[in-house]
Design a protein around this motif. Structure first.
Motif, short mmCIF file in Angstrom:
data_model
loop_
_atom_site.label_atom_id
_atom_site.label_comp_id
_atom_site.label_asym_id
_atom_site.label_seq_id
_atom_site.Cartn_x
_atom_site.Cartn_y
_atom_site.Cartn_z
N HIS A 141 0.85 -1.20 0.00
CA HIS A 141 0.00 0.00 0.00
C HIS A 141 0.89 1.25 0.00
O HIS A 141 0.70 2.15 -0.83
CB HIS A 141 -0.91 -0.04 1.24
CG HIS A 141 -1.81 1.16 1.39
ND1 HIS A 141 -3.17 1.06 1.43
CD2 HIS A 141 -1.53 2.48 1.53
CE1 HIS A 141 -3.69 2.25 1.58
NE2 HIS A 141 -2.72 3.15 1.65
N HIS B 279 1.87 4.28 -3.06
CA HIS B 279 1.79 5.74 -2.91
C HIS B 279 2.97 6.45 -3.58
O HIS B 279 2.93 7.65 -3.80
CB HIS B 279 1.72 6.14 -1.44
CG HIS B 279 0.33 6.05 -0.85
ND1 HIS B 279 -0.77 6.53 -1.52
CD2 HIS B 279 -0.12 5.55 0.32
CE1 HIS B 279 -1.85 6.32 -0.76
NE2 HIS B 279 -1.48 5.72 0.35
N HIS C 50 -5.82 8.43 -2.39
CA HIS C 50 -6.57 7.17 -2.35
C HIS C 50 -7.65 7.16 -3.45
O HIS C 50 -8.78 6.78 -3.22
CB HIS C 50 -7.18 6.95 -0.96
CG HIS C 50 -6.15 6.66 0.10
ND1 HIS C 50 -5.89 7.50 1.14
CD2 HIS C 50 -5.29 5.62 0.24
CE1 HIS C 50 -4.91 6.98 1.89
NE2 HIS C 50 -4.54 5.85 1.36
N PHE D 213 -5.38 4.67 -7.57
CA PHE D 213 -4.50 4.12 -6.52
C PHE D 213 -4.95 2.71 -6.14
O PHE D 213 -4.14 1.78 -6.07
CB PHE D 213 -4.52 5.03 -5.29
CG PHE D 213 -3.85 4.41 -4.08
CD1 PHE D 213 -2.47 4.35 -3.98
CD2 PHE D 213 -4.61 3.85 -3.06
CE1 PHE D 213 -1.85 3.74 -2.89
CE2 PHE D 213 -4.01 3.23 -1.97
CZ PHE D 213 -2.62 3.18 -1.88
ZN LIG Z 1 -2.71 5.15 1.87
#
Ligand SMILES: [Zn+2]
Length: 211
Positions: free
Chosen positions: A171, A175, A181, A185
């Motif tokens: 995760h 980024h 988000h 993403f």
């Molecule tokens: Zn995040």
């Protein structure tokens, strides 16, 4: 349940036990089934319990390490030093340090090593460059990623089941490509970690117990 074909036992997150009785089954047979699986049920309930409460930090108490329940055992070594063992780890306690201080410091060192190696391996797999890694003691988050590419990880990630830990690492790495988000993403996360929803569910249920 009419559609069930066999007896199924499940321990719910609150520690209660649910047994599914198949068509043609009986509660007497269900009771025998539960009895046969009582050891598994007990260990599963202990795991659920440990995951949802903060460890007691006393000799003989359990805590979670890589998703497994381990017992903290306090002793004295041959040179008279106080020592606590949990899982495969051995921690020497300084002077008046309590278990919590010693174990948390050790988890932090373990995290630097274990999470660092894992994160760099994942970064290499995805052709990503990290500009720095910080291991933190955060009460409210599992990780973060700055615009400059610095990743911060909560040392308690080493306590989680490895697939959940891996999801958090991936995760944060995604980024590096997408600083938000957005749907884009989450598509990147899903491509890198197809089971991410299961990991998110674990974090919601059990994460607070680790903090
Ligand atoms: Zn995040």
């Amino acid at each position: 349940m009419r559609r069930a074909r066999r007896y199924i036992v499940r321990v719910r997150p609150d520690g209660t036990v649910r047994v599914t009785i198949p068509r043609g089954g009986s509660s007497a047979e269900a009771a025998r089934f539960l009895h046969r699986h009582s050891a598994w049920i007990a260990s599963e309930r202990a795991r659920v319990h440990a995951a949802s409460v903060t460890p007691a930090w006393t000799d003989g108490a359990t805590m979670m390490l890589r998703g497994e329940l381990v017992t903290m055992e306090v002793g004295v070594d041959t040179r008279g030093r106080r020592v606590v063992r949990y899982g495969e780890r051995t921690v020497f306690l300084n002077g008046a340090d309590d278990l919590r201080v010693g174990i948390e410091a050790d988890l932090r060192a373990l995290a630097r090593d274990e999470l660092g190696r894992r994160l760099h391996a994942f970064a290499a797999d995805h052709g990503l460059r990290i500009s720095g890694l910080t291991i933190r003691n955060q009460r409210s988050r599992w990780g973060s990623c700055s615009r400059a590419g610095r990743i911060a990880l909560n040392y308690r990630l080493v306590q989680m089941p490895p697939p959940v830990r891996d999801y958090v690492l991936l995760h944060e790495l995604m980024h590096l490509k997408e600083q938000n988000h957005s749907r884009r993403f989450w598509r990147l996360v899903e491509a890198a970690c197809p089971d991410f929803r299961l990991a998110e569910r674990w974090l919601r249920r059990h994460g607070p117990g680790l903090l």
